[in-house]
Scaffold this motif. Structure first.
Motif, PDB file in Angstrom:
ATOM      1  N   ASP A 166     -13.311   6.016  10.642  1.00 16.87           N
ATOM      2  CA  ASP A 166     -12.031   6.713  10.831  1.00 16.87           C
ATOM      3  C   ASP A 166     -11.645   6.779  12.305  1.00 16.87           C
ATOM      4  O   ASP A 166     -10.476   6.584  12.660  1.00 16.87           O
ATOM      5  N   TYR A 169      -9.884   3.716  13.839  1.00 12.83           N
ATOM      6  CA  TYR A 169      -8.466   3.495  13.578  1.00 12.83           C
ATOM      7  C   TYR A 169      -7.573   4.211  14.606  1.00 12.83           C
ATOM      8  O   TYR A 169      -6.366   3.998  14.625  1.00 12.83           O
ATOM      9  N   MET A 170      -8.165   5.053  15.419  1.00  6.18           N
ATOM     10  CA  MET A 170      -7.413   5.715  16.483  1.00  6.18           C
ATOM     11  C   MET A 170      -7.260   4.755  17.661  1.00  6.18           C
ATOM     12  O   MET A 170      -8.059   3.833  17.834  1.00  6.18           O
ATOM     13  N   GLU A 195     -11.363  12.154   9.683  1.00  8.85           N
ATOM     14  CA  GLU A 195     -10.318  11.813   8.717  1.00  8.85           C
ATOM     15  C   GLU A 195      -8.988  12.460   9.090  1.00  8.85           C
ATOM     16  O   GLU A 195      -7.930  11.820   9.039  1.00  8.85           O
ATOM     17  N   ARG A 198      -7.554  10.792  12.219  1.00  8.87           N
ATOM     18  CA  ARG A 198      -7.026   9.465  11.907  1.00  8.87           C
ATOM     19  C   ARG A 198      -5.619   9.573  11.328  1.00  8.87           C
ATOM     20  O   ARG A 198      -4.726   8.781  11.686  1.00  8.87           O
ATOM     21  N   SER A 201      -3.167  10.099  14.049  1.00 10.63           N
ATOM     22  CA  SER A 201      -3.171   9.118  15.127  1.00 10.63           C
ATOM     23  C   SER A 201      -1.773   8.588  15.411  1.00 10.63           C
ATOM     24  O   SER A 201      -0.959   8.401  14.503  1.00 10.63           O
TER      25      SER A 201
END
Length: 268
Positions: A166, A169-170, A195, A198, A201
């Motif tokens: 997770d 994905y940032m 989570e 994310r 983000s």
């Protein structure tokens, strides 16, 4: 030890010539053994003009010759999978490097090619090759998007795989902001924290991130979290720099104790 002193290192190490000197690409253990044995020189093959990725292939392939894939750290597994299938699968340069390393190690070189002579770009094929499900293969490939501090946490088993995915994905900037908070507060990045971050983000500042984490800590506490409050960043930097949450709480408790004792003395 005596054998090393008498015979020295038989297989050469591989180093890359850089502007600052030399960077070790393979055989770190042999070089360390040479130092322990008291030897001042080690035979070396010097590489010049390698691209960053070509140099990395030497490191990856050497690790795989010395250790099985299962023995690699999570970040190393992720790098191996990406290196073999996403970037250099079936490229002649990689095959030349593998062949050279095999010859230097005394291994009879084999012809290297992908299945059916085609580039392997299927996630299912990658998963099958390394014994993963397709979902887990995808997760490991995501780990390559982590900044180094979070790769280190993963390798040290201080962050769960799903949480690390997770975080990956940032954006790099958001990951760095999160690391600043984690490092400053000694915070453990739980999957539920990662989570939530994310999902937010793209619109995160360090202050907003801190607020989200603070709210999640209160929500998921065991009931002993007490009252939560926020101190200005200037005060945190001045008095709590480098402290974890327990140390910060201890300082606040000492300050409050001294303040109340002083107040009681003034009243008397």
């Amino acid at each position: 030890m005596i054998w090393w002193r008498v015979h020295g290192i038989l297989n050469p190490v591989i180093v890359l010539k850089t502007d600052d000197g030399y960077e070790m690409l393979s055989s770190h253990n042999r070089a360390n053994a040479e130092k322990i044995a008291g030897l001042s020189e080690v035979p070396a093959i010097i590489k010049v003009g390698l691209s960053e990725y070509e140099a990395y292939v030497y490191v990856i392939e050497t690790n795989l010759m010395q250790r099985s894939f299962a023995e690699l750290l999570p970040s190393e597994k992720a790098a191996v999978m990406e290196a073999h299938y996403d970037k250099v699968c079936c490229q002649g340069k990689r095959n030349d490097i593998i062949r050279e390393l095999q010859i230097l190690s005394g291994i009879e070189p084999e012809e290297t090619s992908c299945h059916n002579g085609k580039k392997l770009n299927s996630l299912d094929v990658i998963a099958s090759e390394y014994g993963f499900s397709s979902r887990n293969a995808a997760r490991y490939l995501r780990l390559n998007y982590l900044i180094q501090p979070f790769k280190n946490l993963l390798d040290e088993n201080k962050i769960a795989l799903l949480a690390a995915v997770d975080v990956s994905y940032m954006t790099k900037g958001e990951q760095q902001m999160l690391w600043n908070i984690v490092d400053r507060q000694g915070l453990k990045v739980k999957p539920v924290y990662a989570e939530k971050l994310r999902k937010s983000s793209g619109d995160l500042t360090e202050e907003k991130m801190a607020e989200i984490l603070e709210a999640l800590q209160v929500k998921h506490s065991d009931g002993n979290a007490g009252v939560s409050f926020k101190l200005p960043k200037s005060i945190c930097s001045k008095y709590f720099d480098g402290m974890d949450l327990k140390q910060m709480a201890a300082v606040v408790e000492q300050a409050l104790t001294a303040w109340f004792e002083g107040k009681e003395t003034a009243v008397v």
